[in-house]
Structures are given as structure tokens and as C-alpha cells.
Design a protein around this motif. Sequence first.
Motif, PDB file in Angstrom:
ATOM      1  N   HIS A 199       1.072  34.219  36.989  1.00 49.60           N
ATOM      2  CA  HIS A 199       1.829  33.153  37.633  1.00 49.60           C
ATOM      3  C   HIS A 199       1.332  31.785  37.174  1.00 49.60           C
ATOM      4  O   HIS A 199       0.186  31.625  36.780  1.00 49.60           O
ATOM      5  N   GLY A 200       2.185  30.790  37.331  1.00 49.51           N
ATOM      6  CA  GLY A 200       1.771  29.417  37.094  1.00 49.51           C
ATOM      7  C   GLY A 200       0.937  28.926  38.268  1.00 49.51           C
ATOM      8  O   GLY A 200       1.067  29.415  39.392  1.00 49.51           O
ATOM      9  N   HIS A 201       0.054  27.953  38.003  1.00 52.14           N
ATOM     10  CA  HIS A 201      -0.825  27.413  39.042  1.00 52.14           C
ATOM     11  C   HIS A 201      -0.758  25.895  38.975  1.00 52.14           C
ATOM     12  O   HIS A 201      -1.134  25.286  37.979  1.00 52.14           O
ATOM     13  N   LEU A 202      -0.269  25.277  40.052  1.00 48.96           N
ATOM     14  CA  LEU A 202      -0.188  23.820  40.153  1.00 48.96           C
ATOM     15  C   LEU A 202      -1.282  23.346  41.102  1.00 48.96           C
ATOM     16  O   LEU A 202      -1.423  23.883  42.193  1.00 48.96           O
ATOM     17  N   LEU A 228     -16.144  13.433  48.358  1.00 48.12           N
ATOM     18  CA  LEU A 228     -15.311  14.402  49.073  1.00 48.12           C
ATOM     19  C   LEU A 228     -13.906  14.339  48.516  1.00 48.12           C
ATOM     20  O   LEU A 228     -13.454  13.295  48.033  1.00 48.12           O
ATOM     21  N   GLY A 229     -13.211  15.469  48.611  1.00 44.66           N
ATOM     22  CA  GLY A 229     -11.855  15.510  48.104  1.00 44.66           C
ATOM     23  C   GLY A 229     -10.973  16.418  48.932  1.00 44.66           C
ATOM     24  O   GLY A 229     -11.433  17.103  49.848  1.00 44.66           O
ATOM     25  N   ALA A 230      -9.718  16.419  48.591  1.00 44.23           N
ATOM     26  CA  ALA A 230      -8.746  17.304  49.225  1.00 44.23           C
ATOM     27  C   ALA A 230      -7.661  17.579  48.205  1.00 44.23           C
ATOM     28  O   ALA A 230      -7.409  16.775  47.303  1.00 44.23           O
ATOM     29  N   GLY A 231      -7.022  18.720  48.364  1.00 46.46           N
ATOM     30  CA  GLY A 231      -5.969  19.055  47.423  1.00 46.46           C
ATOM     31  C   GLY A 231      -5.203  20.281  47.860  1.00 46.46           C
ATOM     32  O   GLY A 231      -5.475  20.875  48.907  1.00 46.46           O
ATOM     33  N   ALA A 232      -4.240  20.624  47.036  1.00 54.98           N
ATOM     34  CA  ALA A 232      -3.440  21.818  47.279  1.00 54.98           C
ATOM     35  C   ALA A 232      -3.411  22.641  46.005  1.00 54.98           C
ATOM     36  O   ALA A 232      -3.178  22.109  44.920  1.00 54.98           O
ATOM     37  N   ALA A 233      -3.679  23.943  46.142  1.00 55.56           N
ATOM     38  CA  ALA A 233      -3.567  24.895  45.050  1.00 55.56           C
ATOM     39  C   ALA A 233      -2.281  25.678  45.296  1.00 55.56           C
ATOM     40  O   ALA A 233      -2.175  26.408  46.276  1.00 55.56           O
ATOM     41  N   ILE A 234      -1.306  25.501  44.421  1.00 55.65           N
ATOM     42  CA  ILE A 234       0.021  26.060  44.640  1.00 55.65           C
ATOM     43  C   ILE A 234       0.341  27.083  43.565  1.00 55.65           C
ATOM     44  O   ILE A 234       0.336  26.764  42.371  1.00 55.65           O
ATOM     45  N   PHE A 236      -4.280  24.830  51.108  1.00 57.22           N
ATOM     46  CA  PHE A 236      -4.843  23.486  51.202  1.00 57.22           C
ATOM     47  C   PHE A 236      -6.353  23.637  51.044  1.00 57.22           C
ATOM     48  O   PHE A 236      -6.950  24.545  51.618  1.00 57.22           O
ATOM     49  N   GLU A 237      -6.986  22.741  50.259  1.00 57.85           N
ATOM     50  CA  GLU A 237      -8.412  22.903  49.958  1.00 57.85           C
ATOM     51  C   GLU A 237      -9.207  21.607  50.097  1.00 57.85           C
ATOM     52  O   GLU A 237      -9.282  20.809  49.146  1.00 57.85           O
ATOM     53  N   PRO A 238      -9.823  21.352  51.259  1.00 53.63           N
ATOM     54  CA  PRO A 238     -10.808  20.264  51.326  1.00 53.63           C
ATOM     55  C   PRO A 238     -12.032  20.663  50.501  1.00 53.63           C
ATOM     56  O   PRO A 238     -12.391  21.846  50.451  1.00 53.63           O
ATOM     57  N   SER A 239     -12.662  19.701  49.846  1.00 54.14           N
ATOM     58  CA  SER A 239     -13.751  20.059  48.930  1.00 54.14           C
ATOM     59  C   SER A 239     -14.850  19.002  48.904  1.00 54.14           C
ATOM     60  O   SER A 239     -14.666  17.870  49.340  1.00 54.14           O
ATOM     61  N   ALA A 240     -15.983  19.408  48.371  1.00 55.10           N
ATOM     62  CA  ALA A 240     -17.090  18.505  48.065  1.00 55.10           C
ATOM     63  C   ALA A 240     -17.167  18.400  46.541  1.00 55.10           C
ATOM     64  O   ALA A 240     -16.803  19.338  45.831  1.00 55.10           O
ATOM     65  N   VAL A 241     -17.616  17.265  46.038  1.00 58.08           N
ATOM     66  CA  VAL A 241     -17.706  17.061  44.593  1.00 58.08           C
ATOM     67  C   VAL A 241     -19.102  16.562  44.251  1.00 58.08           C
ATOM     68  O   VAL A 241     -19.618  15.651  44.882  1.00 58.08           O
ATOM     69  N   VAL A 242     -19.713  17.184  43.256  1.00 60.22           N
ATOM     70  CA  VAL A 242     -20.953  16.673  42.678  1.00 60.22           C
ATOM     71  C   VAL A 242     -20.832  16.855  41.176  1.00 60.22           C
ATOM     72  O   VAL A 242     -20.263  17.848  40.701  1.00 60.22           O
TER      73      VAL A 242
END
Length: 194
Positions: A92-95, A117-123, A133-139
Amino acid sequence: MRRALWVLVGLLVARPCAAEEPKRFIPIVGTEIGQTWERLSVTFDGMEQHEDRALWNTRIVAGLSASLPALGSFATRADTSVGFGVVYHTGHGHLDVREALLLDVPIAAGFSVPIGLGAGAAIDTASAARSAFEPSAVVGFRYRFVELWYRPSYSVPLGSEDRRVFTGSRELSARPGLSPVDLALRFHLTGLGF
């Protein structure tokens, strides 16, 4: 031909001169690899069973990095990106749509450690049941225009696919919980900044 290509790359990623006004918006491009999880739940004769499966995906990413007001001696920025790729197990495609607020901690000349910190959507483009929906930490680690991120996230399913199976039911969705594997390699095209 090879020399002309290197000159073009040099112009795209060239750092602004000290006399120039710093650019507020910098285009970014890159590639990412990550893991999303799906959960299959089957209910039959009053019993419920779950099976989780890791789905690897890679993405090509484009976006924009915007400078924000400094926090003391630390530079701050907001990175917005859109990535598109493929999920290997399903085809499948992943957006992937992301936003991150980052603090750049300088460690040496040209080197810094972005944290935030971040947030996003994996569709999943073929099945909304695998989207989250994916809240995340970034380093990360940055040297001039090259940046490497580690971005663990927490997955919150955005839907599910339910079916009746004999006298029971089958449900497919993104698995809620920690998704610890997500790496991003990004290039800041400072020569194209505005």
C-alpha cells in the motif's frame, strides 16, 4: 557534467553569508524509514484474541523549516513536512504528514542537537483502518545543512475495519501504543530559502 552537478548542489545547500539577512523559511527534502503496527482482533465464542504485526515503510519527504524567535541562546524552529512512500508488507501507499517544534542546542561550530515535540498522521492510502494519529518526541544531530532524526511516537488509531466471521467478528486497525522505530535523514536547502 559532474563538475556542473557539484556546483548546482553547492548553490542549493550553500550557507548564507554573514552580510545577508538570515532566511526565515528553508525548504527541506529527505528520506525516512519507519515502522507502523497493525492489530487484528478476532472474537469467537466469547473469546478474544489479538495479533500484532509490524509494517515497515520508507518515504520521500518534502517540507519547510520556519525560524521562530530564539529562546535565550538557542535557535527554535517549526518543521512541517509531507512524505509519501510504500508499506512493504502490504504494498500500500503510505502518506505521512508531520509538524515538529524544535530547539537547536549548539555543541560545536556547525554542529547542533535538535530536540523537540511533534505530531502527525500516518495514513495508509488503501486502508483507513491502518491509519493513525502519532504524537512524537524528536532528538537528532545536525551538521550545517544535514540532519538525522530519531522520532519515536505513540500511535492512536484513526479507524477500524470490522467484519462478521461465522459466529464471531474480525477487527483490523492500527495498534495503539508505542512505535519506537522512525528515522529521518533531511537536507536543508538554504540556498533556496526566503
